[in-house]
Each structure stands twice: as C-alpha cells, then as structure tokens.
Design an enzyme around this catalytic site. Structure first.
Site, PDB file in Angstrom:
ATOM      1  N   LYS A   1       3.608   9.217   7.914  1.00 27.70           N
ATOM      2  CA  LYS A   1       2.770   9.134   9.120  1.00 27.70           C
ATOM      3  C   LYS A   1       3.527   9.452  10.404  1.00 27.70           C
ATOM      4  O   LYS A   1       3.104  10.269  11.211  1.00 27.70           O
ATOM      5  CB  LYS A   1       2.222   7.720   9.258  1.00 27.70           C
ATOM      6  CG  LYS A   1       1.269   7.289   8.170  1.00 27.70           C
ATOM      7  CD  LYS A   1       0.956   5.826   8.331  1.00 27.70           C
ATOM      8  CE  LYS A   1       0.108   5.272   7.207  1.00 27.70           C
ATOM      9  NZ  LYS A   1      -1.301   5.618   7.298  1.00 27.70           N
TER      10      LYS A   1
ATOM     11  N   TRP B   1       0.884  -1.188   0.000  1.00 27.98           N
ATOM     12  CA  TRP B   1       0.000   0.000   0.000  1.00 27.98           C
ATOM     13  C   TRP B   1       0.907   1.220   0.000  1.00 27.98           C
ATOM     14  O   TRP B   1       1.579   1.500   0.992  1.00 27.98           O
ATOM     15  CB  TRP B   1      -0.898   0.009   1.231  1.00 27.98           C
ATOM     16  CG  TRP B   1      -1.870   1.163   1.219  1.00 27.98           C
ATOM     17  CD1 TRP B   1      -1.562   2.497   1.281  1.00 27.98           C
ATOM     18  CD2 TRP B   1      -3.295   1.089   1.134  1.00 27.98           C
ATOM     19  NE1 TRP B   1      -2.716   3.251   1.233  1.00 27.98           N
ATOM     20  CE2 TRP B   1      -3.799   2.410   1.146  1.00 27.98           C
ATOM     21  CE3 TRP B   1      -4.205   0.034   1.038  1.00 27.98           C
ATOM     22  CZ2 TRP B   1      -5.158   2.708   1.079  1.00 27.98           C
ATOM     23  CZ3 TRP B   1      -5.557   0.340   0.974  1.00 27.98           C
ATOM     24  CH2 TRP B   1      -6.029   1.652   0.996  1.00 27.98           C
TER      25      TRP B   1
ATOM     26  N   GLU C   1       7.501  -1.533   0.920  1.00 25.14           N
ATOM     27  CA  GLU C   1       7.396  -1.200   2.346  1.00 25.14           C
ATOM     28  C   GLU C   1       8.273  -2.237   3.041  1.00 25.14           C
ATOM     29  O   GLU C   1       7.972  -3.435   2.949  1.00 25.14           O
ATOM     30  CB  GLU C   1       5.989  -1.434   2.874  1.00 25.14           C
ATOM     31  CG  GLU C   1       4.893  -0.564   2.403  1.00 25.14           C
ATOM     32  CD  GLU C   1       3.551  -1.264   2.689  1.00 25.14           C
ATOM     33  OE1 GLU C   1       3.087  -1.257   3.826  1.00 25.14           O
ATOM     34  OE2 GLU C   1       2.999  -1.832   1.743  1.00 25.14           O
TER      35      GLU C   1
ATOM     36  N   ASP D   1       9.480   2.618   1.244  1.00 24.20           N
ATOM     37  CA  ASP D   1       8.355   3.406   1.750  1.00 24.20           C
ATOM     38  C   ASP D   1       8.279   3.151   3.254  1.00 24.20           C
ATOM     39  O   ASP D   1       7.788   2.109   3.692  1.00 24.20           O
ATOM     40  CB  ASP D   1       7.079   2.960   1.034  1.00 24.20           C
ATOM     41  CG  ASP D   1       5.821   3.640   1.575  1.00 24.20           C
ATOM     42  OD1 ASP D   1       5.922   4.353   2.607  1.00 24.20           O
ATOM     43  OD2 ASP D   1       4.750   3.446   0.987  1.00 24.20           O
TER      44      ASP D   1
ATOM     45  N   ARG E   1      -3.913  -5.194  13.070  1.00 26.84           N
ATOM     46  CA  ARG E   1      -2.670  -4.432  13.059  1.00 26.84           C
ATOM     47  C   ARG E   1      -2.672  -3.643  14.348  1.00 26.84           C
ATOM     48  O   ARG E   1      -3.526  -2.797  14.575  1.00 26.84           O
ATOM     49  CB  ARG E   1      -2.668  -3.529  11.838  1.00 26.84           C
ATOM     50  CG  ARG E   1      -1.340  -2.974  11.503  1.00 26.84           C
ATOM     51  CD  ARG E   1      -1.321  -2.423  10.137  1.00 26.84           C
ATOM     52  NE  ARG E   1      -2.539  -1.669   9.790  1.00 26.84           N
ATOM     53  CZ  ARG E   1      -2.665  -0.978   8.671  1.00 26.84           C
ATOM     54  NH1 ARG E   1      -1.693  -0.964   7.807  1.00 26.84           N
ATOM     55  NH2 ARG E   1      -3.762  -0.303   8.397  1.00 26.84           N
TER      56      ARG E   1
ATOM     57  N   GLN F   1       5.279   3.832   7.773  1.00 27.48           N
ATOM     58  CA  GLN F   1       4.924   3.307   9.096  1.00 27.48           C
ATOM     59  C   GLN F   1       6.128   2.899   9.922  1.00 27.48           C
ATOM     60  O   GLN F   1       6.007   2.710  11.134  1.00 27.48           O
ATOM     61  CB  GLN F   1       4.000   2.090   8.935  1.00 27.48           C
ATOM     62  CG  GLN F   1       2.689   2.452   8.268  1.00 27.48           C
ATOM     63  CD  GLN F   1       1.656   1.353   8.380  1.00 27.48           C
ATOM     64  OE1 GLN F   1       1.742   0.466   9.217  1.00 27.48           O
ATOM     65  NE2 GLN F   1       0.651   1.404   7.522  1.00 27.48           N
TER      66      GLN F   1
HETATM   67  C1  LIG Z   1       3.206   2.160   3.805  1.00 30.49           C
HETATM   68  C2  LIG Z   1       2.289   3.269   3.370  1.00 30.49           C
HETATM   69  N1  LIG Z   1       2.658   4.054   2.358  1.00 30.49           N
HETATM   70  C3  LIG Z   1       1.887   5.065   1.944  1.00 30.49           C
HETATM   71  C4  LIG Z   1       0.668   5.315   2.524  1.00 30.49           C
HETATM   72  C5  LIG Z   1      -0.177   6.425   2.016  1.00 30.49           C
HETATM   73  O1  LIG Z   1      -0.132   7.485   2.893  1.00 30.49           O
HETATM   74  P1  LIG Z   1      -1.288   8.599   2.905  1.00 30.49           P
HETATM   75  O2  LIG Z   1      -2.526   7.897   3.306  1.00 30.49           O
HETATM   76  O3  LIG Z   1      -0.777   9.580   3.911  1.00 30.49           O
HETATM   77  O4  LIG Z   1      -1.346   9.177   1.550  1.00 30.49           O
HETATM   78  C6  LIG Z   1       0.241   4.522   3.572  1.00 30.49           C
HETATM   79  C7  LIG Z   1      -1.062   4.794   4.206  1.00 30.49           C
HETATM   80  O5  LIG Z   1      -1.659   3.995   4.864  1.00 30.49           O
HETATM   81  C8  LIG Z   1       1.073   3.467   4.030  1.00 30.49           C
HETATM   82  O6  LIG Z   1       0.711   2.669   5.016  1.00 30.49           O
END
Ligand SMILES: Cc1ncc(COP(=O)(O)O)c(C=O)c1O
Length: 437
Positions: A270, A135, A208, A241, A404, A244
């Site tokens: 975040k 994501w 991620e 990414d 989670r 989190q």
């Molecule tokens: C790993 C990761 N990357 C990117 C995003 C996207 O971030 P945003 O919702 O602030 O656009 C999220 C959101 O949940 C995320 O968990």
C-alpha cells in the site's frame, strides 16, 4: 449528481464486501475526496491506507506522465531500467541487511503469495504459523493465513496453516499479567500448540508487525524479538507483512526498524505505490539464490511493470524530500494527543493506540466492562461521513469496534483539527441519539 450512475453501480457491479457509501466519488486531491454531488470529504484513511503522500500528489502525477513517455508495461522478461533503479533504492536506502533482493508485483495479496511460496520452496516445508486478527490478503494462500476476515463459504483453505493468539494489550487473552508478559504468554502457548500439531515440515511464521485489521495492535518489542528466535529455533523463515507499516506511516522507515528485528522476507505494498497498484517482496541474496536454483517462478502479466515502479521511486523520493517520516511522528503525536484528550471527555473511548500516523481508537459501552460499542461505532462513522469526514471502523464481535485512523502523512494541522471537530460532533450526536432510543 448522476442518479443514473448510482443505479448503474447497483445494477452492474458485484458487491465486494465491507461497507460501501451510497454516494459515488469523482476525484481526490491531498487529504480530500469529492463525491458525485461535488461535496468535499476529509479522508482520514488515506483511501485504502495507500495515499500516504495524499491523493494525486504532484510527484506521482508527474511520474505517471513520465511513464507515459517511457513505458507503462513491457514483456515480463524485459526488466525496465526504472525497476532496477527501484530495486537498488529499496536495498540501499530502506532495507536492513541482508534484505536486498526484490520482486515487484501489484497487490499486497500477491506480495504475500510470493513470500509464502519462497518460504515453502526454501525450507521444503509447508507449515505456516500466523497470528489471530491478521489480514494478509484475499488470494488462496494469503486468505488461508488471514484471521481478521470471514473465512466461511469458500471451500477448503490451503492446508498446513496454524494460528496463535495475538497479543492484545486492551483485550488480553491471558489476563492478570502485564501487557508484555501477557503477549509473551500468548506466544509461548501459541508455539507449544504449534509444536504439538506440527508434522515437522515447517516453513514460516508470518505477521503484520502492527496488527492493523485486527484492531491496530502494537506488540511489545520483546514479543517480536522472541518471534525472531522462535522462527530461527524451528528453521522457519520470519515474514513481516509491512503493507501498512513501511515507508514512514509509523514514523520509522519500517516496522523492522521500529522493533529492531530483521525478518527473512518483508512484503510491502500500500504505502509504496501511493495509490497505484505496486507491491514488493524483499528477501536476502542467500534465500533468493536458493529458490532460484530450485526453479522459483512467479511470472505474472504485470511483474516488473515500469509504470508502478516509476511511481514507487517518486513515492520514496517524496518521503525523503518532504521529511515525511519525521512528519508522521510529529503530526501522529499531535493527533494521538488530541484523541486522548477526547478520551478524557467521552467514556465511550476505551483506548487510543498505534504508532505514528497509524492509530486505533476503540469504542466501548463503558470502561469497566470494556464491552464493544458496535452500534455507536456504526452510527458515529455514518454521522462523520454526513458531516464531511471519512473514517474506517473495524467491527468484529470478538475484538471490538475500532476506528483505524491513518490520514495522509502530508495532512495539514488545520485539516487534522477540522477532522477532530467533526469526530467530536459526530460522537456527541450519536451518543445523544442512542440515549433517546
Ligand atoms: C497488512 C495487509 N497485508 C496485506 C493486505 C492485502 O493487500 P491487497 O488488498 O493490496 O491485496 C492488506 C490489505 O488490506 C493488509 O492490510
């Protein structure tokens, strides 16, 4: 409680997906949120995984106040002092060389758009290799490289995107191997498929480091090292990414530290803003210089805004001052142990995994079949809420039903115990209810 406002929400708001609670919410402080009836609910997800310091930490409140005296927003061509300070702080205290140059935007999606655009411009390619269960956001480029969300119904996604099977120790695509061998085999197959399909215009691999929405999957270290080599061998940039995972959540400064792998581009969001929209994309001086020469642009209304930067600085200082990285390790370790204890008493808990204070608990019908228990997940999450605990469940038919669990790093042990007691009661009652159906 205002029933008028509840009906206003129904009448005047666009529903944006996910499960929303029937209640409205009024305020939040520390590890607790308060709904429109004045009821306190313990927050085991740090809001949307953003309130790592807890809600409305005094340092953040003070930073917002100070920004009120300095500036909230400026012309994007005016770089605020506080933004230069945040960029320097990130480079010196939080990043591994050669990651040094930052741009500050607002959301995780945006920070990943920046990363993808930089990678395409730097390499001259357009192909992006992503990982199943990922994501990265909901904007055009980022939704195209996301595979945990529903992709149907929005037209043609950005071309040039490839996906490889994600490493999943509990639900391995390739069975009968050790977790590490299975993960590496996923990578090998994924890369072979990609090489077969590639037009040669390769740009980046994006991951991620802990695949969160996909079920809190932690790849083995050797996987991430092999991914680094795979990117290098193909002339692709590696993008982490860390929306989190950065800034203490997993008990390290970043997942880059945890895996001992430095990406070419890191995105953070975040956990940098502490609840205020702030995100950054960080890369090396060499890459930044190259794309700048080629005319790189990401000029938005809120790029380099001073208010979120002031908050970001406060977040970083608070993490250091309150030793929250260490706390994520110790409290995360305790929480994990307690969840494992719960797992000894309930067959429905199939797996407990994660790092630091980013944990996943997978619910199954039984441990032999490992069939996902979506009904139990939904029922228990609802019961938790009734009993005063907010939990987030990720439910996808292909990858199970996974809570989670990511409370604020500042949460007290007493609140962790309170949350666990609610969780157990909710689980017990939900199992009883399902048995009676
Ligand atoms: C790993 C990761 N990357 C990117 C995003 C996207 O971030 P945003 O919702 O602030 O656009 C999220 C959101 O949940 C995320 O968990």
């Amino acid at each position: 409680m205002s029933t008028d406002l509840r009906s206003a929400a129904q009448e005047y708001m666009i529903r944006y997906g996910g499960d929303t609670f029937p209640n409205l919410f009024r305020s939040a402080k520390g590890s607790v949120v308060i709904d429109d009836t004045g009821r306190e609910i313990l927050d085991f997800t740090s809001g949307q995984m953003c309130a790592t310091l807890g809600h409305n930490h005094p340092a953040i409140v003070e930073a917002v106040r100070r920004a009120g005296e300095e500036a909230f927003h400026l012309f994007s061509g005016m770089i605020p002092e506080v933004v230069a300070e945040l960029a320097a702080r990130l480079a010196t205290d939080w990043m591994n060389p050669p990651l040094q140059k930052s741009i500050f935007v607002n959301t995780g999606s945006e920070s990943n758009e920046v990363a993808l655009r930089i990678a395409k411009m730097y390499t001259g390619g357009y192909e992006i290799l992503a990982v199943g269960g990922s994501w990265h956001g909901v904007t055009g480029g980022t939704s195209a490289v996301s595979f945990a969300s529903d992709r149907k119904g929005y037209g043609v996604p950005v071309p040039g995107v490839f996906v490889m099977p994600e490493p999943n120790e509990y639900r391995p695509y390739i069975k009968g191997l050790s977790a590490e061998d299975s993960a590496l085999a996923c990578l090998e197959i994924g890369l072979k498929m990609f090489d077969m399909a590639s037009s040669g215009r390769r740009a980046a691999i994006v991951i991620e480091p802990i695949i969160s929405a996909g079920g809190v999957l932690v790849p083995p270290r050797s996987y991430m090292q092999a991914l680094r080599r795979a990117a290098d061998e193909r002339g692709m940039l590696l993008i982490f990414d860390e929306a989190q995972t950065a800034f203490g959540r997993i008990g390290e400064r970043s997942a880059s530290d945890f895996f001992g792998v430095v990406p070419d581009i890191m995105t953070v969001s975040k956990t940098l803003g502490g609840g205020i929209p702030l995100a950054a994309t960080i890369t090396s001086g060499k890459i930044e210089e190259d794309v700048h020469q080629k005319g790189f642009t990401f000029y938005t209304s809120h790029v380099s805004d001073p208010l979120p930067a002031r908050v970001g600085l406060a977040v970083l200082e608070t993490i250091q001052r309150e030793d929250l990285i260490q706390r994520a390790r110790s409290m995360g370790g305790y929480l994990r142990e307690q969840l494992q204890e719960l797992g000894k008493r309930y067959e429905a808990i199939g797996d407990v995994r994660g790092e630091g204070m980013l944990l996943g608990v997978e619910l199954v019908q039984d441990r032999e079949s490992r069939l996902p228990h979506h009904q139990l997940g939904a029922l228990t999450t609802q019961r938790c809420f009734e009993l005063g605990l907010s939990m987030n469940i990720r439910r996808r038919p292909e990858r199970g039903s996974v809570w989670r669990i990511a409370p604020p790093l500042t949460i007290s042990k007493a609140d962790i115990d309170r949350g666990l007691a609610i969780l157990e009661q909710a689980l017990r009652e939900s199992l009883d209810e399902l048995a009676q159906r």
